[in-house]
Design a protein around this motif. Structure first.
Motif, PDB file in Angstrom:
ATOM      1  N   LYS A   1       0.822  -1.210   0.000  1.00  0.00           N
ATOM      2  CA  LYS A   1       0.000   0.000   0.000  1.00  0.00           C
ATOM      3  C   LYS A   1       0.858   1.263   0.000  1.00  0.00           C
ATOM      4  N   ALA A   2       2.066   1.177   0.567  1.00  0.00           N
ATOM      5  CA  ALA A   2       2.956   2.339   0.587  1.00  0.00           C
ATOM      6  C   ALA A   2       3.784   2.438  -0.692  1.00  0.00           C
ATOM      7  N   GLY A   3       3.735   1.407  -1.548  1.00  0.00           N
ATOM      8  CA  GLY A   3       4.441   1.443  -2.823  1.00  0.00           C
ATOM      9  C   GLY A   3       5.943   1.255  -2.694  1.00  0.00           C
ATOM     10  N   MET A   4       6.361   0.339  -1.818  1.00  0.00           N
ATOM     11  CA  MET A   4       7.797   0.088  -1.660  1.00  0.00           C
ATOM     12  C   MET A   4       8.050  -1.405  -1.512  1.00  0.00           C
ATOM     13  N   ASP A   5       9.330  -1.789  -1.656  1.00  0.00           N
ATOM     14  CA  ASP A   5       9.732  -3.175  -1.513  1.00  0.00           C
ATOM     15  C   ASP A   5       9.624  -3.620  -0.048  1.00  0.00           C
ATOM     16  N   ARG A   6       9.402  -4.934   0.149  1.00  0.00           N
ATOM     17  CA  ARG A   6       9.238  -5.462   1.502  1.00  0.00           C
ATOM     18  C   ARG A   6      10.510  -5.260   2.338  1.00  0.00           C
ATOM     19  N   LYS A   7      11.708  -5.445   1.697  1.00  0.00           N
ATOM     20  CA  LYS A   7      12.965  -5.261   2.426  1.00  0.00           C
ATOM     21  C   LYS A   7      13.140  -3.810   2.850  1.00  0.00           C
ATOM     22  N   THR A   8      12.765  -2.894   1.945  1.00  0.00           N
ATOM     23  CA  THR A   8      12.862  -1.470   2.280  1.00  0.00           C
ATOM     24  C   THR A   8      11.919  -1.125   3.424  1.00  0.00           C
ATOM     25  N   ALA A   9      10.719  -1.703   3.379  1.00  0.00           N
ATOM     26  CA  ALA A   9       9.744  -1.458   4.444  1.00  0.00           C
ATOM     27  C   ALA A   9      10.271  -1.958   5.783  1.00  0.00           C
ATOM     28  N   ARG A  10      10.937  -3.141   5.749  1.00  0.00           N
ATOM     29  CA  ARG A  10      11.486  -3.695   6.997  1.00  0.00           C
ATOM     30  C   ARG A  10      12.559  -2.770   7.565  1.00  0.00           C
ATOM     31  N   LYS A  11      13.355  -2.177   6.658  1.00  0.00           N
ATOM     32  CA  LYS A  11      14.424  -1.280   7.109  1.00  0.00           C
ATOM     33  C   LYS A  11      13.848  -0.058   7.820  1.00  0.00           C
ATOM     34  N   TYR A  12      12.819   0.553   7.230  1.00  0.00           N
ATOM     35  CA  TYR A  12      12.254   1.763   7.832  1.00  0.00           C
ATOM     36  C   TYR A  12      11.441   1.445   9.083  1.00  0.00           C
ATOM     37  N   ARG A  13      10.881   0.222   9.148  1.00  0.00           N
ATOM     38  CA  ARG A  13      10.168  -0.169  10.378  1.00  0.00           C
ATOM     39  C   ARG A  13      11.156  -0.315  11.531  1.00  0.00           C
ATOM     40  N   LYS A  14      12.340  -0.778  11.205  1.00  0.00           N
ATOM     41  CA  LYS A  14      13.341  -0.996  12.232  1.00  0.00           C
ATOM     42  C   LYS A  14      13.952   0.318  12.721  1.00  0.00           C
ATOM     43  N   GLN A  15      14.296   1.216  11.779  1.00  0.00           N
ATOM     44  CA  GLN A  15      14.976   2.451  12.185  1.00  0.00           C
ATOM     45  C   GLN A  15      14.022   3.544  12.640  1.00  0.00           C
ATOM     46  N   LYS A  16      12.704   3.440  12.256  1.00  0.00           N
ATOM     47  CA  LYS A  16      11.664   4.371  12.734  1.00  0.00           C
ATOM     48  C   LYS A  16      12.031   5.828  12.490  1.00  0.00           C
ATOM     49  N   GLN A  17      12.551   6.080  11.297  1.00  0.00           N
ATOM     50  CA  GLN A  17      12.892   7.441  10.887  1.00  0.00           C
ATOM     51  C   GLN A  17      12.460   7.654   9.442  1.00  0.00           C
ATOM     52  N   LEU A  18      12.171   8.919   9.113  1.00  0.00           N
ATOM     53  CA  LEU A  18      11.823   9.270   7.741  1.00  0.00           C
ATOM     54  C   LEU A  18      13.086   9.367   6.901  1.00  0.00           C
ATOM     55  N   PRO A  19      12.990   9.211   5.576  1.00  0.00           N
ATOM     56  CA  PRO A  19      14.167   9.339   4.716  1.00  0.00           C
ATOM     57  C   PRO A  19      14.888  10.670   4.879  1.00  0.00           C
ATOM     58  N   SER A  20      14.109  11.743   5.064  1.00  0.00           N
ATOM     59  CA  SER A  20      14.732  13.061   5.217  1.00  0.00           C
ATOM     60  C   SER A  20      15.513  13.177   6.519  1.00  0.00           C
TER      61      SER A  20
END
Length: 495
Positions: free
Chosen positions: A27-46
């Protein structure tokens, strides 16, 4: 492709709802591995990307920037485009048109770091039941039609900013009649009244004073006094002060658009049917705000007055041209009223003309200035007697009820000299006023198609009623001797 902050926010929102990483990533339009990375670090790309403190290419404005910065300091309102045009003229060999965006970014950075202070807007905490805000917004963009015809209109939109309770009426202009109708409809729907009523600086509520400020119109003040509200307005040019209702205007039209899609049609049988439908949509939306609306109602005073008429009245004199002028627009009236003073009731969508309390005419209201609505039926009886007045008549174009009548006049002008053509056309118009315009128009269309239009007599013959012949009935002879026999027998029985 780089992941954006918005995608990561969507990912976190979906994870909060159901916790399914694969579904949230899709639904967010991203790869599952990328989603796992951002779930873990809990920060926005910016927030993850370190700021870059070096340039990837040489600054083309480095040599001229000190002078540009000095000019900006002296006149902060200067735009980057103006400065760039001067640089192009000064050194065309060093600058190219494609470098404008670079200078705009440099100027924007200067404004943020060394520019003058900007105006700060302060979020307001609304108190329950304190005020009602009213604004007008165009409803034409909704694409509504009435019996297949496009319907240009406005929506009068009163709102309670604390709860976002709203009401809507359909109108044609930002007139006092429209405000009166809209505000009263909202208050009588609530049954209670707030302390303040806030509008923008529309001419229906305010007028410009000699000192340049805007004061309230007497009619508007009288309305507020009757309803028991204190009027207040925003500063001239400060639309953000009416921000709540301005924001809800867009939300209202989006909601109506969605309900039109659900309805499957934007066509309505009448304006009244359309307004009823709009108010049903708004009622459903208000039901979702019931908790805060209850707080509003508890803080407001009961509405203890009767509803005022939805019109204002003005007395005007009928001119020798058989016209009246109302609110900077001209209307024709029956010529029998020439020289009389008539009372005009101004609604938002119509005018009613009365003479000594008796209704004489109802006509669609014009908005704006210097418009005119002339009905040929009011004038034709005099025009056929003074045909020479037709050629230079100020409102001559109003004497063509439809395109067919215009084509008829043009056809007559091709065959006859001007005065004769005017006479024949006026006779046709007289016939339309004396009979049925629709019948005359149908006859004109047939004659034009057949090329047989020469005079008004041909049209008169085409619309003449068919005379029915009375059948001849033979009168039978009645033999009364049978009745005499009955009388004789009755006398013999009696004796």
């Amino acid at each position: 492709m780089a992941v954006t902050d918005a995608q990561v926010r969507k990912l976190m929102e979906e994870l909060t709802k159901h916790g399914n990483l694969g579904l949230a990533a899709a639904k967010a339009g991203m790869d599952r591995k990328t989603a796992r990375k951002y779930r873990k670090q809990k920060q926005l790309p910016s927030e993850v990307k370190p700021p870059r403190d070096w340039r990837t290419r040489q600054d083309p404005f480095e040599e001229d920037w000190p002078a540009l910065a000095e000019r900006l300091a002296q006149a902060p309102e200067l735009e980057a485009k103006t400065l760039f045009e001067e640089l192009l003229a000064k050194a065309p060999e060093r600058y190219q048109p494609g470098q404008l965006r670079t200078l705009q970014r440099r100027v924007r950075q200067w404004r943020a770091q060394a520019g003058p202070a900007k105006e700060v807007f302060f979020a307001q905490a609304h108190r329950p039941g304190e005020a009602m805000q009213t604004d007008f917004t165009w409803g034409t963009e909704l694409g509504v039609t009435v019996r297949g015809e496009p319907f240009a209109h406005l929506l009068c939109h009163p709102v309670l900013p604390y709860s976002n309770w709203e009401w809507v009426t359909v109108c044609q202009s930002e007139s006092l009649a429209a405000i009166k109708r809209g505000v009263q409809a909202a208050l009588f729907q609530l049954g209670r009244v707030p302390r303040y009523h806030q509008t923008d600086n529309s001419t229906a509520a305010t007028h410009r004073l000699a000192d340049g400020k805007r004061g309230f119109n007497p009619e508007y003040l009288a309305l507020m006094q009757h309803l028991g509200m204190e009027p207040r307005t925003i500063e001239v040019g400060e639309k953000h002060q009416n921000g709540d209702v301005e924001a809800l205007n867009g939300a209202l039209k989006r909601r109506l658009t969605q309900h039109l899609l659900v309805r499957g049609s934007a066509d309505f049988d009448s304006v009244a049917a359309y307004e009823t439908w709009v108010q049903q949509v708004v009622t459903k939306a208000n039901a979702l705000r019931s908790e805060k609306v209850a707080q509003e109602l508890a803080a407001m005073r009961p509405l203890a007055v009767e509803k005022l008429p939805e019109y204002s009245e003005v007395d005007v004199l009928v001119t020798g041209w058989s016209t009246i002028r109302v609110k900077h627009n001209t209307y024709s009236v029956p010529s029998r009223l020439i020289g009389e003073t008539v009372r005009v009731r101004l609604y938002d969508e119509k005018l009613e003309v009365l003479h000594r309390g008796e209704a004489q005419l109802t006509v669609q209201r014009l908005h704006g200035r210097n418009g005119h609505r002339i009905n040929y039926r009011h004038l034709i009886w005099s025009l056929v007697q003074k045909p020479g007045a037709f050629a230079q008549y100020r409102y001559r174009e109003d004497l063509f009820p439809s395109l067919t009548f215009r084509r008829v006049y043009d056809a007559l002008r091709q065959q006859l000299e001007e005065r004769k053509a005017d006479m024949e056309y006026l006779r046709i118009l007289h016939l339309a006023a004396s009979t049925l315009e629709a019948d005359v128009q149908a006859a004109l269309e047939k004659l034009l198609a057949a090329g047989g239009l020469r005079s008004a007599e041909a049209v008169k013959a085409a619309v003449a009623p068919v005379r029915c012949e009375v059948p001849h009935l033979a009168v039978p002879e009645v033999d009364l001797r049978a009745y005499d026999a009955l009388l004789t027998e009755g006398q013999e029985v009696a004796s």
